[in-house]
Design a protein around this motif. Structure first.
Motif, short mmCIF file in Angstrom:
data_model
loop_
_atom_site.label_atom_id
_atom_site.label_comp_id
_atom_site.label_asym_id
_atom_site.label_seq_id
_atom_site.Cartn_x
_atom_site.Cartn_y
_atom_site.Cartn_z
N SER A 88 61.94 30.68 20.36
CA SER A 88 62.49 32.03 20.51
C SER A 88 61.64 32.94 21.38
N SER A 89 60.32 32.94 21.20
CA SER A 89 59.49 33.89 21.95
C SER A 89 59.51 33.61 23.44
N ALA A 90 59.44 32.37 23.82
CA ALA A 90 59.47 32.02 25.25
C ALA A 90 60.83 32.36 25.85
N ASN A 91 61.90 32.07 25.12
CA ASN A 91 63.24 32.39 25.61
C ASN A 91 63.47 33.89 25.68
N THR A 92 62.93 34.63 24.73
CA THR A 92 63.11 36.08 24.75
C THR A 92 62.35 36.68 25.92
N GLU A 93 61.16 36.18 26.18
CA GLU A 93 60.41 36.67 27.34
C GLU A 93 61.17 36.36 28.63
N LYS A 94 61.75 35.18 28.72
CA LYS A 94 62.54 34.81 29.89
C LYS A 94 63.78 35.70 30.00
N ILE A 131 60.78 51.65 37.00
CA ILE A 131 60.69 51.93 38.43
C ILE A 131 61.69 52.99 38.87
N ILE A 132 62.63 53.34 38.00
CA ILE A 132 63.65 54.34 38.35
C ILE A 132 63.24 55.73 37.86
N ARG A 133 62.86 55.81 36.59
CA ARG A 133 62.45 57.09 36.00
C ARG A 133 61.16 56.85 35.20
N ARG A 134 60.05 57.28 35.76
CA ARG A 134 58.73 57.03 35.17
C ARG A 134 58.63 57.38 33.69
N GLY A 135 59.15 58.51 33.29
CA GLY A 135 59.02 58.96 31.91
C GLY A 135 59.86 58.18 30.92
N LYS A 136 60.80 57.38 31.41
CA LYS A 136 61.69 56.60 30.54
C LYS A 136 61.22 55.14 30.49
N ASN A 137 59.92 54.96 30.32
CA ASN A 137 59.37 53.60 30.29
C ASN A 137 59.43 53.03 28.88
N LEU A 138 58.91 51.84 28.71
CA LEU A 138 58.95 51.15 27.43
C LEU A 138 57.60 51.15 26.71
N ARG A 142 58.68 59.37 21.90
CA ARG A 142 59.11 60.66 22.46
C ARG A 142 60.62 60.70 22.65
N ASN A 143 61.20 59.58 23.06
CA ASN A 143 62.64 59.51 23.32
C ASN A 143 63.43 59.01 22.11
N LYS A 144 62.76 58.93 20.96
CA LYS A 144 63.39 58.49 19.70
C LYS A 144 64.04 57.11 19.82
N LEU A 145 63.32 56.22 20.49
CA LEU A 145 63.75 54.84 20.67
C LEU A 145 62.73 53.88 20.07
N ASP A 146 62.14 54.26 18.96
CA ASP A 146 61.03 53.48 18.42
C ASP A 146 61.40 52.64 17.19
N SER A 147 62.64 52.15 17.15
CA SER A 147 63.02 51.19 16.12
C SER A 147 63.92 50.13 16.76
N VAL A 148 63.93 48.96 16.17
CA VAL A 148 64.71 47.85 16.71
C VAL A 148 66.19 48.22 16.78
N ASP A 149 66.71 48.85 15.72
CA ASP A 149 68.13 49.20 15.69
C ASP A 149 68.51 50.18 16.79
N LEU A 202 59.86 46.29 21.31
CA LEU A 202 59.06 47.05 20.35
C LEU A 202 57.71 46.37 20.11
N ALA A 203 57.71 45.05 19.98
CA ALA A 203 56.45 44.33 19.77
C ALA A 203 55.53 44.47 20.98
N GLN A 204 56.08 44.36 22.18
CA GLN A 204 55.27 44.51 23.38
C GLN A 204 54.73 45.94 23.49
N ALA A 205 55.55 46.92 23.16
CA ALA A 205 55.11 48.32 23.21
C ALA A 205 53.96 48.55 22.23
N GLU A 206 54.06 47.96 21.05
CA GLU A 206 52.99 48.11 20.06
C GLU A 206 51.71 47.43 20.50
N LYS A 207 51.81 46.40 21.35
CA LYS A 207 50.62 45.73 21.90
C LYS A 207 50.18 46.34 23.21
#
Length: 117
Positions: A33-39, A55-62, A69-76, A109-114
């Motif tokens: 799963s992890s390798a496929n998800t990264e791909k 690359i489109i909007r700097r402030g809307k990064n991951l 800040r953008n209230k996108l900090d949960s998997v759901d 979310l996992a990548q953002a936390e790391k």
């Protein structure tokens, strides 16, 4: 004729196995799963979000700070956003399965936390 039917059946069986073990179904079944998800991220997201940037909007990064800040900090919420899209972000509900969207949401979310390291 019997040999032809047997060959056709074997061919269909091999095609079915290939489709079952394709990256999208591998994600659903948990195979590597992890390798496929990264791909999956590289194929669908990294064009605009390389290493969690945007690359489109700097402030809307991951990055975690931006996700919070953008209230996108949960998997759901991430899954809903990926599925529906908004503004410059296209909808992926017609391109990816719901299980792929959930896998990507967990990955982001996992990548953002790391810190995208």
């Amino acid at each position: 004729m019997k040999k032809l039917i047997t060959m056709a059946f074997l061919g269909l069986t091999l095609v079915g196995m290939f489709l079952f073990l394709s990256p999208s179904n591998a994600l659903a079944s948990g195979i590597d799963s992890s390798a496929n998800t990264e791909k999956l991220f590289q194929l669908n997201c990294a064009g605009c979000h390389p290493n969690g940037s945007n690359i489109i909007r700097r402030g809307k990064n991951l990055q975690l700070k931006a996700l919070k800040r953008n209230k996108l900090d949960s998997v759901d919420v991430i899954a809903s956003f990926v599925s529906q899209g908004k503004n410059n972000m296209p909808s992926y509900k017609d391109r990816l399965s719901q299980s792929q969207i959930l896998e990507l949401s967990h990955y982001v979310l996992a990548q953002a936390e790391k810190g995208w390291k």
